[in-house]
Enzyme design. Sequence first.
Site, PDB file in Angstrom:
ATOM      1  N   SER A   1      45.454  44.615  34.032  1.00 26.37           N
ATOM      2  CA  SER A   1      44.547  45.361  34.897  1.00 26.37           C
ATOM      3  C   SER A   1      45.287  46.481  35.611  1.00 26.37           C
ATOM      4  O   SER A   1      46.512  46.601  35.524  1.00 26.37           O
ATOM      5  CB  SER A   1      43.908  44.417  35.912  1.00 26.37           C
ATOM      6  OG  SER A   1      44.915  43.757  36.649  1.00 26.37           O
ATOM      7  N   LEU A   2      44.518  47.311  36.322  1.00 27.09           N
ATOM      8  CA  LEU A   2      45.079  48.429  37.074  1.00 27.09           C
ATOM      9  C   LEU A   2      45.082  48.118  38.560  1.00 27.09           C
ATOM     10  O   LEU A   2      44.239  47.369  39.056  1.00 27.09           O
ATOM     11  CB  LEU A   2      44.246  49.697  36.836  1.00 27.09           C
ATOM     12  CG  LEU A   2      44.091  50.192  35.402  1.00 27.09           C
ATOM     13  CD1 LEU A   2      43.246  51.455  35.390  1.00 27.09           C
ATOM     14  CD2 LEU A   2      45.437  50.450  34.768  1.00 27.09           C
TER      15      LEU A   2
ATOM     16  N   LYS B   1      35.624  55.310  35.107  1.00 24.27           N
ATOM     17  CA  LYS B   1      35.818  53.861  35.064  1.00 24.27           C
ATOM     18  C   LYS B   1      34.454  53.221  34.822  1.00 24.27           C
ATOM     19  O   LYS B   1      33.624  53.139  35.729  1.00 24.27           O
ATOM     20  CB  LYS B   1      36.426  53.336  36.360  1.00 24.27           C
ATOM     21  CG  LYS B   1      36.772  51.858  36.318  1.00 24.27           C
ATOM     22  CD  LYS B   1      37.426  51.405  37.608  1.00 24.27           C
ATOM     23  CE  LYS B   1      37.851  49.947  37.497  1.00 24.27           C
ATOM     24  NZ  LYS B   1      36.719  49.043  37.233  1.00 24.27           N
TER      25      LYS B   1
ATOM     26  N   ARG C   1      38.796  40.926  26.841  1.00 24.23           N
ATOM     27  CA  ARG C   1      40.034  40.914  27.611  1.00 24.23           C
ATOM     28  C   ARG C   1      40.475  39.492  27.924  1.00 24.23           C
ATOM     29  O   ARG C   1      41.650  39.165  27.843  1.00 24.23           O
ATOM     30  CB  ARG C   1      39.842  41.688  28.922  1.00 24.23           C
ATOM     31  CG  ARG C   1      41.109  41.710  29.781  1.00 24.23           C
ATOM     32  CD  ARG C   1      40.795  42.110  31.227  1.00 24.23           C
ATOM     33  NE  ARG C   1      40.260  43.453  31.327  1.00 24.23           N
ATOM     34  CZ  ARG C   1      41.007  44.545  31.424  1.00 24.23           C
ATOM     35  NH1 ARG C   1      42.319  44.451  31.395  1.00 24.23           N
ATOM     36  NH2 ARG C   1      40.441  45.728  31.542  1.00 24.23           N
TER      37      ARG C   1
ATOM     38  N   LYS D   1      45.698  58.397  34.910  1.00 20.83           N
ATOM     39  CA  LYS D   1      46.869  57.952  34.150  1.00 20.83           C
ATOM     40  C   LYS D   1      47.826  59.132  33.995  1.00 20.83           C
ATOM     41  O   LYS D   1      47.384  60.255  33.700  1.00 20.83           O
ATOM     42  CB  LYS D   1      46.465  57.469  32.755  1.00 20.83           C
ATOM     43  CG  LYS D   1      45.455  56.323  32.765  1.00 20.83           C
ATOM     44  CD  LYS D   1      44.869  56.112  31.387  1.00 20.83           C
ATOM     45  CE  LYS D   1      43.730  55.094  31.448  1.00 20.83           C
ATOM     46  NZ  LYS D   1      42.985  55.017  30.177  1.00 20.83           N
TER      47      LYS D   1
ATOM     48  N   LYS E   1      38.357  53.521  43.127  1.00 19.02           N
ATOM     49  CA  LYS E   1      37.018  52.931  43.190  1.00 19.02           C
ATOM     50  C   LYS E   1      36.122  53.716  44.149  1.00 19.02           C
ATOM     51  O   LYS E   1      36.577  54.232  45.170  1.00 19.02           O
ATOM     52  CB  LYS E   1      37.109  51.469  43.649  1.00 19.02           C
ATOM     53  CG  LYS E   1      38.064  50.602  42.836  1.00 19.02           C
ATOM     54  CD  LYS E   1      37.547  50.343  41.440  1.00 19.02           C
ATOM     55  CE  LYS E   1      36.466  49.298  41.419  1.00 19.02           C
ATOM     56  NZ  LYS E   1      36.954  47.951  41.732  1.00 19.02           N
TER      57      LYS E   1
ATOM     58  N   CYS F   1      39.633  13.554  49.270  1.00 19.33           N
ATOM     59  CA  CYS F   1      38.503  14.487  49.392  1.00 19.33           C
ATOM     60  C   CYS F   1      37.944  14.812  48.013  1.00 19.33           C
ATOM     61  O   CYS F   1      38.674  15.273  47.132  1.00 19.33           O
ATOM     62  CB  CYS F   1      38.940  15.770  50.089  1.00 19.33           C
ATOM     63  SG  CYS F   1      37.576  16.927  50.358  1.00 19.33           S
TER      64      CYS F   1
END
Length: 729
Positions: free
Chosen positions: A99-100, A169, A190, A344, A368, A486
């Site tokens: 991933s980036l 993206k 992936r 890139k 993003k 638990c």
Amino acid sequence: MSQTSVPGQGANAHTATDATAAAQRAAELRIELARHNRAYYEDDAPLIPDAEYDRLFGELVALENDFPELQRPDSPTQRVGGKPVEGFAPVVHRVPMLSLNNGFADEDVEAFDRRVSDGLRDVNGVNGASGAGSAGGVGGVGGAGGVNTTPNSTGDLFGTPVEYAAELKFDGLAIALRYEQGVLVQAATRGDGTTGEDVTANIRTIKKIPLKLDTDNPPDVLEVRGEVLMFRADFDKLNQAQEAAGEKVFVNPRNAAAGSLRQLDSRITAKRPLSFFAYGIGELIGATMPETHSALLDWYVTLGIPVNERREVVKGADGLLKFYREVGEARASLPYDIDGVVYKVNRRDEQDRLGFVSRAPRFALAHKFPAQEALTTLLDIEVQVGRTGAITPVARLAPVFVGGATVTNATLHNEDEIRRKDVMIGDTVIVRRAGDVIPEVVGSVLDRRPADARAFVMPTACPVCGSAIEKLPDEAIARCTGGLICAAQRKQALLHFAQRRALDIEGLGDKLVEQLVDQQIIRTPADLFKLGVAKLAALDRMADKSASNLVAALEKARHTTLARFIFALGIRHVGEATAKDLARHFGKLDNLIAVCKRDSDLTELLAVPDVGPIVAESINNFFCEDHNVEVIEQLRAAGVTWPESEPAAAAPLPLAGKTFVLTGTLPTLSRDEAKAMLEALGAKVAGSVSAKTDYVVAGAEAGSKLAKAEALGVPVLDEDAMRAMLAAL
């Protein structure tokens, strides 16, 4: 353009009377159909009516039916889908699909550009360093291996901006397409980056993906990395068809694409309007790697591989941010969903010199877009218990559509976050959701707070098992202390107990533990030693031999060491090394338990090498829970034994009586790690500098503490000097 088999066109659909003529006609049809596919799907300029295309397609189907030896994986007939499969086979990526790193603000992009520039300057000879070459493409962004330490032609040494390839993206599914001798032979998701799933049959149905590369001289191997997605218009048509057929509609294009690609029946996938854009490369054999990323994508276009047109080559941070803003303005008008842009370093040799850090390339960044937000009402706050005992407050919300999905629950992370965000039950809150990220409550709208709004109170007992909830100093997350009993933590606790470095119970894996817990056969680790062959053999995927092997492994595991047993208990912050220190220091488990029952100020635990306040409190809390001690007694009763000895004589610690202060960011150590190293040797780590401070350890961006140390004449160490001091002790 329809592309399905045409009934009623069997042997009479062609006039060939022998295999040679049939082979010649089939080759002609494949070329003709490929030409029409390009005209229709890539150029949006169909050359013939759909009916004529269907006639040609049907003729090829008939030929391949009559002469099965003519069937080829690159034939257009392979796009209609085949019989359902039972599951997807795993595919190990020869070049990992990693991933980036993400950026969200202008400052993140500017920092990325500085890191790249500095990295290229270093490897170009200023510091004499060399970058790590990549073995191909990682996550679709890597290059061809090799390290070139000559100065780069961009003139980075002289301040010329770095050249970047900037592209979109896409909000879809990452896919690796493997072509051998120009023919598509495999497609894989992936997955976890190392191993994906074989979805070749489904990928063949995507009409924009060539089954054969458009070249007479293909590489021996070419692995294309890209994204499968669904255009918005196609998504709307699909949902209309789903609704008309009484089927479930999809929430957003990405979910529709993912669901379509993971159909076990590829005939269903063939009916879904999926698209594809290439953005990177994995393995390449038998061809020269293009010198730049932009040249790679240009090459793809000549091979008939779909590449998005909205891409640019820009220079420096200013060029990156300009591209980002232009795409952001056009985002709403794009025919597909995107959640950001990708940068890139354009030159392949510079990518290789920059290399990778952790599991991401240094030469790329995903920028993003701001997360999507909406307002809704916070109806209640409940807590969930995670597999490791983490107590997470969860917001129960009035349903709200945000980020492409209807959200009714959102994370509030921890109690401190709730206080910091000033969120109360009954508030109108801002909910954020971006892509597949778990929705979160950002904050409350204070001027809409109702009079009856009430504050959240963290429970003191685990809602699953009733054990006490603890929150250690310097930790934001509260945790259930009932690790061995638990139910929420049961599977994780059993897997940890059985792992190789703990009791080493060979054959007790994830699937078996799930069955044992889900069928309520096992509640605590002690129950493992009650298992017999008959009980185990009755479980799924178990037979008499595997059941006998596991029983033998359990018998072997009864005889262990004290250090392994302490580690197996799964006490938070107690790893192998600390477990060994505890075993060596106390000699007997009862000694350790007795200390925890009486050591309210943790003095005796803090005397153990490598045990600081946080670790000591975690150990103390664990053994003060009666149910944990009860499980230990059950294990002893089941025959689990270990050699014990007398406690080790306490040795004076070399830094006892010395006070250190940490400030700034150290190059390789977190502050907690540095603190642990110092405390393990007896030092006290204080939060402020005074005349009693012996040393200050300073990293980058050290502030007032460093200035005060210099004013008081306190010795100042960097990380290397601190490590050298500790190594000499």
